[in-house]
Design a protein around this motif. Sequence first.
Motif, PDB file in Angstrom:
ATOM      1  N   GLY A 193       0.783  -1.245   0.000  1.00  0.00           N
ATOM      2  CA  GLY A 193       0.000   0.000   0.000  1.00  0.00           C
ATOM      3  C   GLY A 193       0.806   1.281   0.000  1.00  0.00           C
ATOM      4  N   MET A 194       2.142   1.174  -0.169  1.00  0.00           N
ATOM      5  CA  MET A 194       2.958   2.393  -0.225  1.00  0.00           C
ATOM      6  C   MET A 194       2.608   3.193  -1.476  1.00  0.00           C
ATOM      7  SD  MET A 194       5.307   4.409   0.941  1.00  0.00           S
ATOM      8  CE  MET A 194       6.229   3.566   2.241  1.00  0.00           C
ATOM      9  N   THR A 195       2.519   4.504  -1.322  1.00  0.00           N
ATOM     10  CA  THR A 195       2.355   5.391  -2.470  1.00  0.00           C
ATOM     11  C   THR A 195       3.721   5.540  -3.124  1.00  0.00           C
ATOM     12  OG1 THR A 195       0.695   6.582  -1.186  1.00  0.00           O
ATOM     13  CG2 THR A 195       1.532   7.673  -3.177  1.00  0.00           C
ATOM     14  N   MET A 196       3.795   5.293  -4.431  1.00  0.00           N
ATOM     15  CA  MET A 196       5.101   5.277  -5.090  1.00  0.00           C
ATOM     16  C   MET A 196       5.057   5.992  -6.442  1.00  0.00           C
ATOM     17  SD  MET A 196       5.894   1.234  -4.204  1.00  0.00           S
ATOM     18  CE  MET A 196       7.423   1.026  -5.094  1.00  0.00           C
ATOM     19  N   ILE A 197       6.117   6.753  -6.703  1.00  0.00           N
ATOM     20  CA  ILE A 197       6.321   7.341  -8.029  1.00  0.00           C
ATOM     21  C   ILE A 197       7.649   6.775  -8.512  1.00  0.00           C
ATOM     22  CG2 ILE A 197       6.659   9.473  -9.350  1.00  0.00           C
ATOM     23  CD1 ILE A 197       5.022  10.917  -7.135  1.00  0.00           C
ATOM     24  N   VAL A 198       7.617   6.045  -9.603  1.00  0.00           N
ATOM     25  CA  VAL A 198       8.788   5.273 -10.011  1.00  0.00           C
ATOM     26  C   VAL A 198       9.158   5.583 -11.450  1.00  0.00           C
ATOM     27  CG1 VAL A 198       9.754   2.950 -10.198  1.00  0.00           C
ATOM     28  CG2 VAL A 198       7.960   3.386  -8.508  1.00  0.00           C
ATOM     29  N   VAL A 199      10.355   6.145 -11.633  1.00  0.00           N
ATOM     30  CA  VAL A 199      10.874   6.312 -12.988  1.00  0.00           C
ATOM     31  C   VAL A 199      11.571   5.009 -13.345  1.00  0.00           C
ATOM     32  CG1 VAL A 199      12.446   7.593 -14.492  1.00  0.00           C
ATOM     33  CG2 VAL A 199      11.264   8.772 -12.616  1.00  0.00           C
ATOM     34  N   THR A 200      11.034   4.292 -14.311  1.00  0.00           N
ATOM     35  CA  THR A 200      11.640   3.020 -14.696  1.00  0.00           C
ATOM     36  C   THR A 200      11.158   2.620 -16.078  1.00  0.00           C
ATOM     37  OG1 THR A 200      11.993   0.711 -14.064  1.00  0.00           O
ATOM     38  CG2 THR A 200       9.795   1.575 -13.666  1.00  0.00           C
ATOM     39  N   HIS A 201      11.992   1.836 -16.763  1.00  0.00           N
ATOM     40  CA  HIS A 201      11.565   1.247 -18.027  1.00  0.00           C
ATOM     41  C   HIS A 201      11.287  -0.240 -17.854  1.00  0.00           C
ATOM     42  CE1 HIS A 201      13.732   4.647 -20.414  1.00  0.00           C
ATOM     43  NE2 HIS A 201      12.737   5.069 -19.678  1.00  0.00           N
ATOM     44  N   GLU A 202      11.265  -0.690 -16.585  1.00  0.00           N
ATOM     45  CA  GLU A 202      11.041  -2.112 -16.328  1.00  0.00           C
ATOM     46  C   GLU A 202       9.553  -2.417 -16.475  1.00  0.00           C
ATOM     47  OE1 GLU A 202      13.107  -4.574 -15.748  1.00  0.00           O
ATOM     48  OE2 GLU A 202      14.957  -3.409 -15.614  1.00  0.00           O
ATOM     49  N   MET A 203       9.202  -2.996 -17.612  1.00  0.00           N
ATOM     50  CA  MET A 203       7.783  -3.241 -17.863  1.00  0.00           C
ATOM     51  C   MET A 203       7.205  -4.313 -16.955  1.00  0.00           C
ATOM     52  SD  MET A 203       7.045  -2.759 -21.790  1.00  0.00           S
ATOM     53  CE  MET A 203       8.688  -2.940 -22.394  1.00  0.00           C
ATOM     54  N   GLY A 204       8.052  -5.250 -16.533  1.00  0.00           N
ATOM     55  CA  GLY A 204       7.581  -6.290 -15.610  1.00  0.00           C
ATOM     56  C   GLY A 204       7.078  -5.654 -14.323  1.00  0.00           C
ATOM     57  N   PHE A 205       7.847  -4.714 -13.821  1.00  0.00           N
ATOM     58  CA  PHE A 205       7.420  -4.006 -12.607  1.00  0.00           C
ATOM     59  C   PHE A 205       6.139  -3.228 -12.877  1.00  0.00           C
ATOM     60  CE2 PHE A 205       7.177  -0.190 -10.024  1.00  0.00           C
ATOM     61  CZ  PHE A 205       7.138  -0.756  -8.761  1.00  0.00           C
ATOM     62  N   ALA A 206       6.098  -2.552 -14.015  1.00  0.00           N
ATOM     63  CA  ALA A 206       4.904  -1.755 -14.345  1.00  0.00           C
ATOM     64  C   ALA A 206       3.670  -2.645 -14.363  1.00  0.00           C
ATOM     65  CB  ALA A 206       5.102  -1.073 -15.702  1.00  0.00           C
ATOM     66  N   ARG A 207       3.790  -3.803 -14.979  1.00  0.00           N
ATOM     67  CA  ARG A 207       2.619  -4.693 -15.097  1.00  0.00           C
ATOM     68  C   ARG A 207       2.226  -5.283 -13.753  1.00  0.00           C
ATOM     69  NH1 ARG A 207       3.875  -6.194 -20.742  1.00  0.00           N
ATOM     70  NH2 ARG A 207       2.197  -5.192 -21.908  1.00  0.00           N
ATOM     71  N   LYS A 208       3.226  -5.622 -12.923  1.00  0.00           N
ATOM     72  CA  LYS A 208       2.926  -6.269 -11.630  1.00  0.00           C
ATOM     73  C   LYS A 208       2.416  -5.292 -10.590  1.00  0.00           C
ATOM     74  CE  LYS A 208       6.425  -9.794 -11.632  1.00  0.00           C
ATOM     75  NZ  LYS A 208       7.830  -9.910 -11.281  1.00  0.00           N
ATOM     76  N   ALA A 209       2.896  -4.053 -10.638  1.00  0.00           N
ATOM     77  CA  ALA A 209       2.672  -3.187  -9.475  1.00  0.00           C
ATOM     78  C   ALA A 209       2.050  -1.834  -9.778  1.00  0.00           C
ATOM     79  CB  ALA A 209       4.011  -2.968  -8.755  1.00  0.00           C
ATOM     80  N   ALA A 210       2.061  -1.393 -11.032  1.00  0.00           N
ATOM     81  CA  ALA A 210       1.644  -0.002 -11.270  1.00  0.00           C
ATOM     82  C   ALA A 210       0.149   0.127 -11.520  1.00  0.00           C
ATOM     83  CB  ALA A 210       2.406   0.569 -12.458  1.00  0.00           C
TER      84      ALA A 210
END
Length: 249
Positions: A193-210
Amino acid sequence: MPDSSDALVVLDKVNKHFGDLHVLQDIDLTVARGEVVIVIGPSGSGKSTLCRAINRLETIDDGTITVDGRALPQEGKALAHLRAEVGMVFQSFNLFAHKTILENVTLGPVKVKKLPRRQAEDEAMALLERVGVANQAQKYPAQLSGGQQQRVAIARSLAMRPKVMLFDEPTSALDPEMINEVLDVMVALAHEGMTMIVVTHEMGFARKAANRVVFMADGRIHEQATPEEFFTNPRSERAKDFLSKILTH
Ligand SMILES: Nc1ncnc2c1ncn2[C@@H]1O[C@H](COP(=O)(O)OP(=O)(O)OP(=O)(O)O)[C@@H](O)[C@H]1O
Ligand SMILES: [Mg+2]
């Protein structure tokens, strides 16, 4: 899904120049409590500047930035407390080289939050446990791998009990085999439940968590969408062009 009416970070018409370069152009962005937002875009588009502005490592020319309803303070004690509320993890881990891992994590809570050392150490050990490096507590940063150091940097930010965590390409300086150990910690944090702003090109992370992807180019937000929509069906030409480059290299 986070409640979008519960805004935690709000940028309203934010502008910034570096000399003639208009690096942030009328940026409007609202991040809800518990939301995970990915910022993606070409090199030089202003992603790092955006993160640094939210943490007030950079000043802005006009517009407003509020965190939990309060405008960013200018300086002094109030600014130190804001920095505690807004955790930041950089590409380079930025640990203090001459302090042990445990000291790196307890320093902020003891100095800024005035926590008793014993309590700060107990909490630090729990955090180091959570990111999987408790057995490294007495070592110095140079004795750890990059992936371990980055997990310590995350624990160090969390020790300040931030309301929001900013990550600026946290895995891009890591060897490939260490990327997932850092991303796994970030995914767990997102799911807690952490609020997060993440600069990343990791699409795996984007799909799992964003919850949302924000696409920046030339200092502007060009589009925002869910990860699924953005990666499969980008709307703007800029985003299509960018994705075709990162997907094919
Ligand atoms: N301190 C500074 N002084 C002058 N120009 C700067 C400064 N910091 C950044 N810039 C310029 O501002 C623009 C945006 O930089 P920024 O680092 O925010 O981009 P970015 O999207 O994070 O890029 P990257 O993907 O390469 O990290 C770039 O053109 C950069 O050269
Ligand atoms: Mg950057």
